[in-house]
Design an enzyme around this catalytic site. Structure first.
Site, PDB file in Angstrom:
ATOM      1  N   CYS A 115      26.443  11.074 -51.651  1.00  0.00           N
ATOM      2  CA  CYS A 115      27.147  11.501 -49.642  1.00  0.00           C
ATOM      3  C   CYS A 115      24.538  11.469 -49.404  1.00  0.00           C
ATOM      4  O   CYS A 115      25.122  11.006 -48.063  1.00  0.00           O
ATOM      5  CB  CYS A 115      27.591  12.200 -49.267  1.00  0.00           C
ATOM      6  SG  CYS A 115      29.476  11.835 -49.611  1.00  0.00           S
ATOM      7  N   HIS A 251      25.499  13.448 -41.839  1.00  0.00           N
ATOM      8  CA  HIS A 251      26.665  12.190 -42.677  1.00  0.00           C
ATOM      9  C   HIS A 251      27.647  13.065 -42.122  1.00  0.00           C
ATOM     10  O   HIS A 251      28.342  14.121 -41.058  1.00  0.00           O
ATOM     11  CB  HIS A 251      26.463  12.707 -43.931  1.00  0.00           C
ATOM     12  CG  HIS A 251      26.859  12.274 -44.987  1.00  0.00           C
ATOM     13  ND1 HIS A 251      27.737  11.737 -44.974  1.00  0.00           N
ATOM     14  CD2 HIS A 251      28.502  13.616 -45.805  1.00  0.00           C
ATOM     15  CE1 HIS A 251      28.996  11.022 -46.152  1.00  0.00           C
ATOM     16  NE2 HIS A 251      29.550  12.524 -46.000  1.00  0.00           N
ATOM     17  N   ASN A 281      35.110   9.433 -43.901  1.00  0.00           N
ATOM     18  CA  ASN A 281      33.560   8.854 -44.921  1.00  0.00           C
ATOM     19  C   ASN A 281      33.143   7.742 -45.682  1.00  0.00           C
ATOM     20  O   ASN A 281      33.553   8.176 -46.799  1.00  0.00           O
ATOM     21  CB  ASN A 281      33.941  10.768 -45.599  1.00  0.00           C
ATOM     22  CG  ASN A 281      32.763  10.790 -46.173  1.00  0.00           C
ATOM     23  OD1 ASN A 281      31.897   9.906 -46.785  1.00  0.00           O
ATOM     24  ND2 ASN A 281      32.776  12.122 -47.027  1.00  0.00           N
TER      25      ASN A 281
END
Ligand code: ACO
Length: 324
Positions: A115, A251, A281
């Site tokens: 990520c 993020h 996500n």
């Protein structure tokens, strides 16, 4: 030696059309729309259909970023793709993208920091531009996370989605602090925490792709602390205060993490770009996806000071500060 500054000349993103809602997931595993919303803020995620790969998503986002910059692929001499879900073990998505765009100069490769991948990729491209090794770069975050999920595990499958985002960077004379461009990047990792968030397969271990495994509540605790640390560090190094920063592009893992970090650093929530409700996500794609959304809707404007940050498997974490 001359130092150059990497300016964001263009931005673009792409989400596959197919939307998977919380209600649909509730018919697949023992969960509910209200549980997912309350614990994560996620309402839906986009899923790439069979046959559509990470390189397909990356290509769409990169073409949009090139259009936005008004730059031809022939001028691109660096492609860095952040991904954990490549089409193949090799060649890289970067080189696949290079061929599709018709770019033939310079180098193309992938960066794998889960990520945090986009922040890592941006840092690599920024440093190469600063040293004059590249003049025009495309930095992409692209993922098909749906391919590495265990769709019977309610603790992970509700969280992730597919998508891509891209930025075109061009090298400019360094100028002063107020001129547009990347002001700094800050990268960290700590491999001791690998078991909290990992994929349980790979070419040299199991010979399989594997599936994502996570101890979510422990990841959560590390996320807020490490993200806040990277934000204060990068601001301090650039000589700016958190209050002076116009926009925060985190993020997009969980709305509660975004709010936890904002609370810890006394950041007004309206300065935090949040797209997690719509995308879930999307790992390395989430920062450029959120950045692009805020540029498109007129929030982030040229000249604004923007801080991007992320934490991911490894752990990896980091931040980038840019005058847009
Ligand atoms: N639906 C219903 N119940 C669920 C679900 C679900 N989808 N998932 C877990 N539960 C249950 C658990 O089984 C547990 O039940 P139990 O008490 O009977 O054992 C209960 O909910 C609580 O579980 P927790 O894990 O403690 O729940 P928490 O409030 O921590 O929320 C979550 C879980 C959403 C995963 C949260 O911890 C989180 O977001 N963590 C961070 C994850 C993250 O940010 N990952 C990404 C960063 S890195 C990357 O992107 C690769």
């Amino acid at each position: 030696m001359t130092e150059f500054k990497a300016r964001i000349a263009g931005i673009g993103s792409y989400l596959p059309e197919r939307i998977l809602t919380n209600e649909e997931i509730s018919s697949m595993v023992d969960t509910s729309d209200s549980w997912i919303r309350e614990r994560t803020g996620i309402r839906q995620r986009h899923i790439a259909p069979d046959g559509v790969t990470t390189a397909d998503l990356a290509e769409q986002a990169a073409r949009r970023a090139l259009d936005d910059a008004g730059i031809s692929a022939e001028d691109v001499d660096l492609i860095v793709v952040a991904t954990t879900t490549p089409d193949f073990t090799f060649p890289s998505v970067g080189t696949l993208l290079q061929a599709r765009l018709g770019a033939t100069q310079g180098a193309a490769f992938d960066v794998q920091a889960v990520c945090t991948g986009f922040v890592y990729a941006l840092s690599v491209a920024d440093n190469m531009i600063a040293r004059g090794q590249a003049k025009t770069a495309i930095v992409v975050g692209a993922e098909t996370m749906s391919r590495i999920l265990d769709w019977t595990d309610r603790t992970t499958c509700v969280l992730f989605g597919d998508g891509a985002g891209a930025m075109v960077l061009t090298g400019q004379d360094a100028g002063d602090e107020a001129s547009p461009g990347i002001m700094g990047t800050y990268l960290r990792s700590d491999g001791r925490f690998k078991d909290l968030l990992h994929v349980d397969g790979g070419p040299s271990s199991t010979g399989t792709v594997g599936q994502l495994r996570m101890i979510g509540n422990q990841v959560f605790r590390h996320a807020v602390t490490n993200i806040a640390e990277s934000m204060t560090t990068i601001a301090g190094r650039a000589g700016v205060t958190i209050e002076e920063i116009d926009w925060f592009v985190p993020h997009q893992a969980n709305q509660r993490i975004l709010e936890g970090v904002a609370r810890k650093l006394s950041i007004p929530t309206e300065k935090v770009i949040s797209t997690v409700a719509d995308h879930g996500n999307t790992s390395a794609a989430s920062v450029p996806l959120a950045f692009d959304r805020a540029v498109q809707d007129g929030r982030i404007k040229r000249g604004d000071l923007v801080l991007m940050e992320a934490l991911g498997g490894g752990f990896t974490w980091g931040a980038a500060l840019v005058r847009y």
